[in-house]
Design an enzyme around this catalytic site. Structure first.
Site, PDB file in Angstrom:
ATOM      1  N   ASP A 185       0.833  -1.146   0.227  1.00 15.14           N
ATOM      2  CA  ASP A 185      -0.132   0.042   0.042  1.00 15.14           C
ATOM      3  C   ASP A 185       0.845   1.139   0.046  1.00 15.14           C
ATOM      4  OD1 ASP A 185      -1.651   2.066   0.554  1.00 15.14           O
ATOM      5  OD2 ASP A 185      -2.847   1.393   2.043  1.00 15.14           O
ATOM      6  N   HIS A 186       1.037   1.860  -1.225  1.00 13.25           N
ATOM      7  CA  HIS A 186       2.363   2.911  -1.296  1.00 13.25           C
ATOM      8  C   HIS A 186       1.795   4.084  -0.259  1.00 13.25           C
ATOM      9  CE1 HIS A 186      -1.307   5.044  -3.655  1.00 13.25           C
ATOM     10  NE2 HIS A 186      -0.587   6.189  -3.206  1.00 13.25           N
ATOM     11  N   HIS A 248      -6.196   2.402   2.240  1.00 13.18           N
ATOM     12  CA  HIS A 248      -5.755   3.589   2.785  1.00 13.18           C
ATOM     13  C   HIS A 248      -5.944   3.834   4.030  1.00 13.18           C
ATOM     14  CE1 HIS A 248      -3.654   3.402  -1.115  1.00 13.18           C
ATOM     15  NE2 HIS A 248      -4.524   4.246  -1.638  1.00 13.18           N
TER      16      HIS A 248
END
Length: 503
Positions: A185-186, A248
């Site tokens: 998950d960037h 996120h």
């Protein structure tokens, strides 16, 4: 998040090597790691896709991507030429599994050159429906290796509901161990997000205040000015809940809500994050009605240009029931947070692009100042800004200069731009280095993914099974539907926004 770097010889295999993710994010990140001396001396980058390409052409494509999207701008030709010698391309088509034989041969050649302890990283920068097919082909051609030298990186979305996430976890853990699986998950690689843990657990003054006794409520807003663009086909099958909140935003909430870990071990930290998800109050029918809001944007004007409504975007159903905005109120039912609301919101075509966490503290127990000297009174806040600026602000009250006693809110600011002269690494640089060094701290574990889906499935099912008669219900360049304001206003609060300049 390292104090010292020791990377073994590494082969990075990128499935979807000619795709947008590689050109915009992965290739620039790998080149920057190389340029900053974080890549091992012996490494190889192997791009794959169905296309037939020569190595030279693939290298040219990557160079164009790095020149266009790297935080460091244009490459130095001499340095790029050395880097490019480590880049190869081989065609691989999951519909023709025999093409994996060529990939295996190339990997074995590098292993012979680098040594048997060479680690192989498989990065799946492809559509989610290809994840199982690629994993099965890796297994069939005996490319999974052992858990010490082989890792697989899975991009989001990890499933589209609880059932599919469980099925994907089952398939992957039948081929790899959990230690080998990196669900990326960037957002968790962003510098300010990583600093949340440092800010919380390296400063003794915060821990006594980080609980229901002193905190009034928490807000997490991830808002976007852009619409769905060319992602209409994907987004119409996902929506704001799946696209942003399930991964996120819930990850940010876990960082804020987690208990203090006993050490910095990856599984210890992930255990604490899972504890937060398991403590979150389930959504029943009443909570879905009063603690959730969904929205969909209609046409409007953004920066002087007229933009279409969601149902008129490319590849979107003209009668789509997909939400482009979502706001929810969560509760974490444990000793630390009992009764404290966590408000989250996210949406497309909103007034501002920003990612902000606001932690509002309770008011002072007794006001000693006359009302006239504190007309701008506001409760203390801790504001963590992830984008567009990177900063952590503590808002407090202070006396304004002058002969009169007048109180004004002021900010005590930690600003990356003002504090450090060096440019901060991109999220993918941080996370790719973590994969190469075997650090899973910032990657989701199987039970964490499933717990997040389990929490949201009642809301997802309710919204999908009941068509919204109010869609579209907010205009582009607004802050979303009016019901979102009502959601938080019922509790006496309002959504916090940083006074960012839109120009």
């Amino acid at each position: 998040m390292k104090t010292s770097i020791n990377v073994k010889p590494t082969i990075v295999v990128i499935f979807g090597g000619t795709g947008d993710l590689n050109m915009r994010k992965l290739a620039p990140a790998l080149y920057n790691l190389y340029s900053d001396h974080f890549m091992p001396q012996e490494f190889a980058i192997i791009g794959t896709s169905r296309k037939k390409l020569e190595d030279v052409k693939f290298r040219e494509m990557l160079k164009e991507g790095v020149n266009s999207f790297s935080r460091n701008g244009q490459v130095e030709d001499a340095k790029w030429d050395v880097f490019a010698e480590h880049v190869r391309y081989t065609p691989v088509d999951v519909s023709a599994p025999e093409t994996f034989a060529g990939l295996k041969e190339l990997i074995e050649q590098y292993k012979t050159d680098f040594g048997e302890q060479t680690q192989v990283l498989y990065y799946l920068a492809v559509a989610p429906d290809l994840f199982p097919l690629i994993a099965e082909c890796i297994s069939r051609y005996d490319l999974a290796g052992n858990e010490e030298t082989c890792r697989i990186v899975i991009e989001k979305p990890f499933g589209r509901d609880l059932e599919s996430a469980r099925a994907l976890n089952k398939l992957l853990t039948g081929i790899f161990t959990e230690k080998q699986i990196y669900r990326i998950d960037h957002y968790l690689g962003k510098e300010t997000v990583q600093n949340i843990m440092a800010f919380r657990f390296a400063n003794s003054l915060l821990e006594p205040l980080w609980n229901r006794t002193y905190i009034d409520h928490v807000q997490i807003s991830v808002t976007e000015q852009l619409g769905v663009g060319d992602r209409g086909g994907y987004y119409d099958g996902a929506g704001a809940l799946r696209d942003m909140i399930q991964n996120h935003i819930l990850q940010l909430l876990c960082l804020i809500g987690m208990e203090t870990p006993v050490n910095f071990d990856a599984d210890e930290i992930r255990n604490k994050k899972v504890d937060v998800l398991k403590a979150m109050r389930p959504f029943n029918a009443e909570a879905i009605r009063f603690a959730t809001v969904r929205g969909q944007y209609t046409k409007g004007w953004v920066e002087g240009k007229e933009v279409p409504g969601y149902r008129h975007e490319k590849d979107v159903d003209p009668e789509s029931n997909t939400e482009t905005f979502a706001a929810l109120k969560f509760f974490v039912d444990n000793w630390r947070w009992q009764g404290i609301p966590f408000y989250v919101r996210t949406g497309k075509r909103l007034f501002q692009t920003s990612s902000v966490i606001s932690i509002q503290f309770k008011d002072v127990p007794h006001h000693i100042f006359p009302s006239g000297v504190s007309e701008h009174w506001q409760q203390n806040r801790l504001i963590i800004s992830i984008q567009p600026e990177m900063s952590i602000r503590l808002q407090v009250q202070a006396k304004r200069p002058g002969l009169d006693m007048v109180l004004n809110p002021v900010d005590m600011v930690f600003d990356y731009k003002g504090t450090y002269n060096t440019s901060t690494p991109e999220a993918y640089e941080t996370l790719l280095l973590d994969v190469m060094t075997g650090d899973q701290t910032q990657f989701m574990r199987a039970d964490q993914v499933e717990s997040a889906w389990e929490l949201l499935m009642p809301v997802i099912n309710a919204w999908e099974n009941k068509k919204s008669l109010s869609f579209p219900n907010y205009t582009a360049d607004s802050w979303g539907p009016e019901d979102a304001e009502a959601l938080i206003a019922r509790d006496g609060f309002h959504w916090f926004t940083l006074p960012l300049n839109k120009d």
